[in-house]
Structures are given as C-alpha cells and as structure tokens.
Design a protein around this motif. Structure first.
Motif, PDB file in Angstrom:
ATOM      1  N   LEU A 171      63.287  -5.434  27.062  1.00 20.74           N
ATOM      2  CA  LEU A 171      63.891  -6.617  26.711  1.00 20.74           C
ATOM      3  C   LEU A 171      64.307  -7.062  27.355  1.00 20.74           C
ATOM      4  CD1 LEU A 171      66.436  -4.274  24.389  1.00 20.74           C
ATOM      5  CD2 LEU A 171      63.920  -5.202  23.800  1.00 20.74           C
ATOM      6  N   ASP A 172      64.409  -8.468  26.399  1.00 16.92           N
ATOM      7  CA  ASP A 172      64.376 -10.252  27.341  1.00 16.92           C
ATOM      8  C   ASP A 172      65.361 -10.448  26.456  1.00 16.92           C
ATOM      9  OD1 ASP A 172      63.938 -12.347  28.126  1.00 16.92           O
ATOM     10  OD2 ASP A 172      62.661 -12.255  29.898  1.00 16.92           O
ATOM     11  N   LEU A 173      66.527 -10.971  27.321  1.00 17.91           N
ATOM     12  CA  LEU A 173      67.892 -12.224  26.756  1.00 17.91           C
ATOM     13  C   LEU A 173      67.792 -13.250  27.244  1.00 17.91           C
ATOM     14  CD1 LEU A 173      69.558 -12.803  23.961  1.00 17.91           C
ATOM     15  CD2 LEU A 173      71.213 -11.650  25.476  1.00 17.91           C
ATOM     16  N   ARG A 174      67.085 -13.933  26.387  1.00 23.59           N
ATOM     17  CA  ARG A 174      67.961 -15.333  27.420  1.00 23.59           C
ATOM     18  C   ARG A 174      68.195 -16.928  26.476  1.00 23.59           C
ATOM     19  NH1 ARG A 174      61.485 -16.931  29.597  1.00 23.59           N
ATOM     20  NH2 ARG A 174      61.357 -14.381  30.277  1.00 23.59           N
ATOM     21  N   TYR A 175      68.862 -18.052  27.314  1.00 24.30           N
ATOM     22  CA  TYR A 175      68.973 -19.154  26.818  1.00 24.30           C
ATOM     23  C   TYR A 175      68.561 -20.064  27.069  1.00 24.30           C
ATOM     24  CZ  TYR A 175      72.309 -23.253  25.493  1.00 24.30           C
ATOM     25  OH  TYR A 175      72.676 -24.457  24.564  1.00 24.30           O
ATOM     26  N   SER A 218      63.139 -10.747  23.765  1.00 27.38           N
ATOM     27  CA  SER A 218      61.875 -10.408  23.373  1.00 27.38           C
ATOM     28  C   SER A 218      61.676  -8.694  23.487  1.00 27.38           C
ATOM     29  CB  SER A 218      60.767 -11.578  24.360  1.00 27.38           C
ATOM     30  OG  SER A 218      60.864 -12.734  24.106  1.00 27.38           O
ATOM     31  N   VAL A 219      60.435  -8.642  23.257  1.00 28.73           N
ATOM     32  CA  VAL A 219      60.359  -7.415  23.501  1.00 28.73           C
ATOM     33  C   VAL A 219      59.120  -7.544  24.609  1.00 28.73           C
ATOM     34  CG1 VAL A 219      59.344  -4.957  22.686  1.00 28.73           C
ATOM     35  CG2 VAL A 219      60.574  -6.137  21.344  1.00 28.73           C
ATOM     36  N   ILE A 220      59.342  -6.318  25.521  1.00 30.24           N
ATOM     37  CA  ILE A 220      58.264  -7.140  26.648  1.00 30.24           C
ATOM     38  C   ILE A 220      57.085  -5.451  26.745  1.00 30.24           C
ATOM     39  CG2 ILE A 220      57.974  -6.582  29.718  1.00 30.24           C
ATOM     40  CD1 ILE A 220      60.583  -7.815  29.256  1.00 30.24           C
ATOM     41  N   PHE A 221      55.902  -5.764  26.691  1.00 29.99           N
ATOM     42  CA  PHE A 221      54.796  -4.668  27.029  1.00 29.99           C
ATOM     43  C   PHE A 221      54.167  -4.983  28.498  1.00 29.99           C
ATOM     44  CE2 PHE A 221      50.876  -2.316  26.192  1.00 29.99           C
ATOM     45  CZ  PHE A 221      50.893  -1.484  26.141  1.00 29.99           C
ATOM     46  N   LYS A 222      53.994  -3.991  29.103  1.00 28.47           N
ATOM     47  CA  LYS A 222      53.056  -4.443  30.796  1.00 28.47           C
ATOM     48  C   LYS A 222      52.126  -3.982  30.613  1.00 28.47           C
ATOM     49  CE  LYS A 222      57.583  -4.278  33.593  1.00 28.47           C
ATOM     50  NZ  LYS A 222      57.895  -3.883  35.224  1.00 28.47           N
ATOM     51  N   ILE A 223      51.126  -4.096  30.694  1.00 29.70           N
ATOM     52  CA  ILE A 223      50.190  -3.974  30.741  1.00 29.70           C
ATOM     53  C   ILE A 223      49.331  -3.330  31.832  1.00 29.70           C
ATOM     54  CG2 ILE A 223      46.891  -4.604  30.425  1.00 29.70           C
ATOM     55  CD1 ILE A 223      47.979  -6.627  28.477  1.00 29.70           C
ATOM     56  N   GLY A 224      49.772  -3.695  32.516  1.00 30.03           N
ATOM     57  CA  GLY A 224      49.879  -3.066  34.558  1.00 30.03           C
ATOM     58  C   GLY A 224      50.758  -3.935  35.355  1.00 30.03           C
ATOM     59  N   GLY A 225      50.760  -2.930  36.636  1.00 29.57           N
ATOM     60  CA  GLY A 225      51.978  -3.008  37.062  1.00 29.57           C
ATOM     61  C   GLY A 225      52.011  -1.864  38.062  1.00 29.57           C
TER      62      GLY A 225
END
Length: 240
Positions: free
Chosen positions: A179-183, A220-227
């Motif tokens: 989860l990502d919270l920004r202004y 935002s909801v984050i989904f990592k594909i690679g890492g």
C-alpha cells in the motif's frame, strides 16, 4: 499516449541494465482524493436572454474521487532507493453554484471540472523499518485534457502553468503486495481565466476561474512483478 509508452519503455529499459538483486518493478493503481479550485462570479452584464447576472460570489471546489494506474521501478542502494514511475491519472472537482432567485429560474446542477494527465514521478526514499518506507520527490505532469462542464468559450482550462509538482508519502510492502499513501502539491501559481458558463443550466453566466490548481491525496495498491525475495516462500516449501 506516446509519452506514456515512452515512460514505460524507460522503466523497463532500466530494468534490463540493473542488477537483479538491486531492483524491483511492477504495477500500481488506486484512487485520488482532490482538493482546491475557486471560481468567482461577475454580477455585471446580462445573459443570452437579456437577464442580468445575479451572482458575484465565490464557489470553492468540492473534493471528488478520481483514479490512477501505471508502473514503477525501484532501485535500492542499501536503505535508500530511487523510484521512477509512469502513471495515468484522472481527477475532478465539483463546483456548486448558488441558485438564481426562484422567480427567474429553477434549481441548477453543479459543474464538474475534470483533468486527465500523464505523470512521471521520481521519488527518493528511505527504508524506515522492515516493510515501511518514506519518500519524496518531483513529478512531471503532462495535462492531456482539462475541461469545465458548461463552459462555452474555453476548449481547455489551464490546469497548471508549470509541469512540475511535488509528492511525498509512505508505503509498506509485504511480498508481492503493498500500500502506498502520498500527497501531491501543485507548484503552479493561480492564474485567472475568463469563463462564460451556460447560464440557463448552471445559474451563472460570466465568471472567473481564479484558481484551477488541484492538490490530491493518492492511495495506491502495489503489485510487484519482479524483484528479490518474492519467491523465497516457494523455495523453502520445496525443500521439505
């Protein structure tokens, strides 16, 4: 669209030239909560029916929920990281204009101010603890369209007079998801624009867009594909 594809190509081009143990990449999407906007009416003059304008007050923008979606690359340097992104954003504000006296008109509906844009944020961050990161940085915003419902003269409202805004926030990632919270704060200056609204529909004819800037809170909801570390659980399970 070409700039959006160019941004995506830049991110995935960087992926191919970065060590697999230093970066992660994936997709993000979510909602935007908007703030800002100010329209002032002009009492002088008459509308197309020969009736005088009756309102010279100020309407403040009412917050609306928008949406966004895009891709990111995060390159880690110990506890610090760089995070370029490419994001399509759709946001809006609503303006509720006061009614004319009832002997002249029936109640009017609100006017919707809508902005579609292509953003390229470049965040610099720090890992505070475990999955929690903080970050801040500039964002390049290219306005694709910006319209005010009922405006009869301007094809496009000037939503910003500089393409650079600022973002800052916090995120937490757990495996593939986060989860990502920004202004986001607009760095543009207020710019007065003359408006000619559909008087019979909105109850306002001549007015001024005193401040078309939009600030926003972005979730935002984050989904990592690679890492690194994404398949560790699967590997441990295979050992049994």
């Amino acid at each position: 669209m070409k700039k959006y594809l160019l941004g995506l190509g830049l991110i995935f081009g960087l992926i191919s030239t970065t060590s697999a143990q230093q970066f992660s990449y994936g997709l993000k999407g979510g909602v935007n909560y908007t703030m800002g906007g100010e329209i002032r009416g002009e009492r002088s003059g008459v509308n197309s029916n020969g009736e005088p304008n009756h309102w010279n007050g100020t309407a403040e923008g009412s917050s609306q929920i928008g949406f966004h979606g895009g891709a990111f690359l995060q390159v880690n340097f110990g506890k610090f990281f760089l995070r370029p992104e490419v994001v399509y954003t759709s946001i809006a504000l609503k303006f509720d204009f006061p009614k004319y006296p009832t002997q002249y008109h029936t109640p009017k509906k609100a006017s919707l101010y809508e902005v579609q844009k292509f953003d390229i944020p470049f965040m610099i961050g720090y890992n505070v603890w475990g999955p929690v990161d903080i970050y801040a940085g500039p964002v390049y915003s290219n306005i694709l369209s910006s319209t005010l419902e009922g405006e009869e003269v301007l094809d496009e409202v000037v939503a910003q007079n500089t393409p650079i805004n600022l973002q800052g926030g916090v995120k937490a990632e757990f495996g593939r998801f986060g989860l990502d919270l920004r202004y986001e704060h607009s760095l543009s200056t207020p710019e007065t624009q003359n408006l000619d609204l559909a008087n019979g529909e909105y109850g306002v004819n001549r007015a001024y867009f005193e401040d078309s800037r939009i600030n926003q809170v972005i979730l935002s909801v984050i989904f990592k594909i690679g890492g690194p570390g994404l398949n560790e659980g699967r590997r441990r399970k295979a050992c049994y």
